[in-house]
Scaffold this active site. Structure first.
Site, PDB file in Angstrom:
ATOM      1  N   SER A 170       0.833  -1.198   0.000  1.00  0.00           N
ATOM      2  CA  SER A 170       0.000   0.000   0.000  1.00  0.00           C
ATOM      3  C   SER A 170       0.870   1.252   0.000  1.00  0.00           C
ATOM      4  CB  SER A 170      -0.976  -0.056   1.181  1.00  0.00           C
ATOM      5  OG  SER A 170      -1.980   0.924   1.067  1.00  0.00           O
TER       6      SER A 170
ATOM      7  N   HIS B 250      -7.578  -5.195  -0.566  1.00  0.00           N
ATOM      8  CA  HIS B 250      -6.335  -4.435  -0.616  1.00  0.00           C
ATOM      9  C   HIS B 250      -5.202  -5.077   0.174  1.00  0.00           C
ATOM     10  CE1 HIS B 250      -3.996  -0.890  -1.439  1.00  0.00           C
ATOM     11  NE2 HIS B 250      -3.890  -0.557  -0.162  1.00  0.00           N
TER      12      HIS B 250
ATOM     13  N   ASP C 206      -9.834  -4.391  -6.074  1.00  0.00           N
ATOM     14  CA  ASP C 206      -9.273  -3.646  -4.946  1.00  0.00           C
ATOM     15  C   ASP C 206      -9.913  -2.267  -4.928  1.00  0.00           C
ATOM     16  OD1 ASP C 206      -7.750  -2.232  -3.097  1.00  0.00           O
ATOM     17  OD2 ASP C 206      -5.820  -2.937  -3.848  1.00  0.00           O
TER      18      ASP C 206
END
Length: 285
Positions: free
Chosen positions: A111, A261, A233
């Site tokens: 991320s 995610h 996602d």
């Protein structure tokens, strides 16, 4: 066995101890083996890699850490000035590498840590052998023709909600971020992780994360790069992974058969397999 380096909340007198304590650095695996550094995403800590890293410990040195403000990091080391942008977190990564005398590092960032790794590798490319970007997004806000997945007003609404009711925001957002509604325990784990994070720091980090624009930094990546993208996602859509792939010369894009995610939690076997296929085979000890 994992070696916990640091762990106390107090600031230490020497730089060596301070850096390791500041980020609660842990080292595991084969000493002297090729090094993998794993970095977690917003609202998480190094435990989010626990289903992935054991697969690499027999033949790699595995380094994990908590971003300042997360997990067991030293909260007194946080300042809004140093962490006003992702550059502050990239500096931490480089200081950890320097402290442990790490070279030829493969940095695995999930991320927001994907862009932190991009910035760190651009600043000191000679220290890195490669980047693995899991669910990366260089910009979350749409900017036609670029599609980041959110309108500007969506991000402001998200940040306003986080500011006004962090615990409520965490309970509502974590299940959406994790996806996999048939596995509610994953959403509960992420919710609990969010709720353990200091709200003031979390709000600041969220604003830095969701308002950053690192699209121009992608072209500065000069090391081999693997991009791992879930097929669905809500935070970093497939178009974003394809954009990152197109902008990083020579990169490899692998679309995982996963949703949400956090494939490091929901599909760890796929993450391990993709990493194994891409990484050079380690030398036999």
């Amino acid at each position: 066995m994992h070696e916990l380096i640091g762990g106390a909340r107090t600031r230490c007198n020497t730089r060596r101890v301070d850096v390791r304590t500041r980020n609660r650095v842990t080292v595991a695996g084969r000493a002297g083996g090729p090094t993998l550094v794993f970095a977690h995403g917003f609202g998480c800590d190094q435990s989010m890699w626990r289903l992935v890293t054991p697969a690499f410990e027999p033949d790699h040195q595995v380094v994990l850490f908590d971003h300042v403000g997360a997990g067991g990091s030293d909260l007194s080391a946080w300042s809004p000035t140093r962490y006003a942008s992702l550059d502050g977190y990239a500096r931490d990564v480089l200081e950890i590498c320097e402290e442990l005398d790490l070279r030829d590092v493969v940095f695995v960032g999930h991320s927001v840590s994907a862009m932190i790794g991009v910035l760190a590798a651009a600043r000191e490319p000679d220290r890195f052998a490669g980047l693995v970007l899991v669910g990366p997004s260089p910009r979350y806000v749409d900017d036609a023709p670029y599609r980041g997945g959110f309108q500007a007003e969506d991000i402001e609404e998200l940040l306003d909600s986080l500011d006004s009711n962090y615990l409520g925001w965490s309970a509502a957002m974590a299940p959406a971020i994790i996806g996999n509604p048939e596995r509610p325990e994953l959403g509960e784990e992420l919710t609990n992780s969010f709720c353990r994070t200091d709200p003031t720091i979390a709000r600041h980090f969220a604003r830095v994360t969701f308002t950053s624009d690192n699209r121009d930094d992608l072209a500065r990546v000069g090391v081999p790069c693997l991009i791992l993208q879930s097929r669905e996602d809500v935070i970093a859509p497939l178009e974003v992974g394809e954009f990152v792939h197109a902008r990083i010369p020579g990169s490899t894009l692998v679309v995982l058969d996963s949703t949400g995610h956090c494939p490091n939690l929901s599909a760890p076997d796929q993450v391990v397999a993709a990493l194994r296929e891409w990484l050079p085979a380690p030398a036999v000890a």
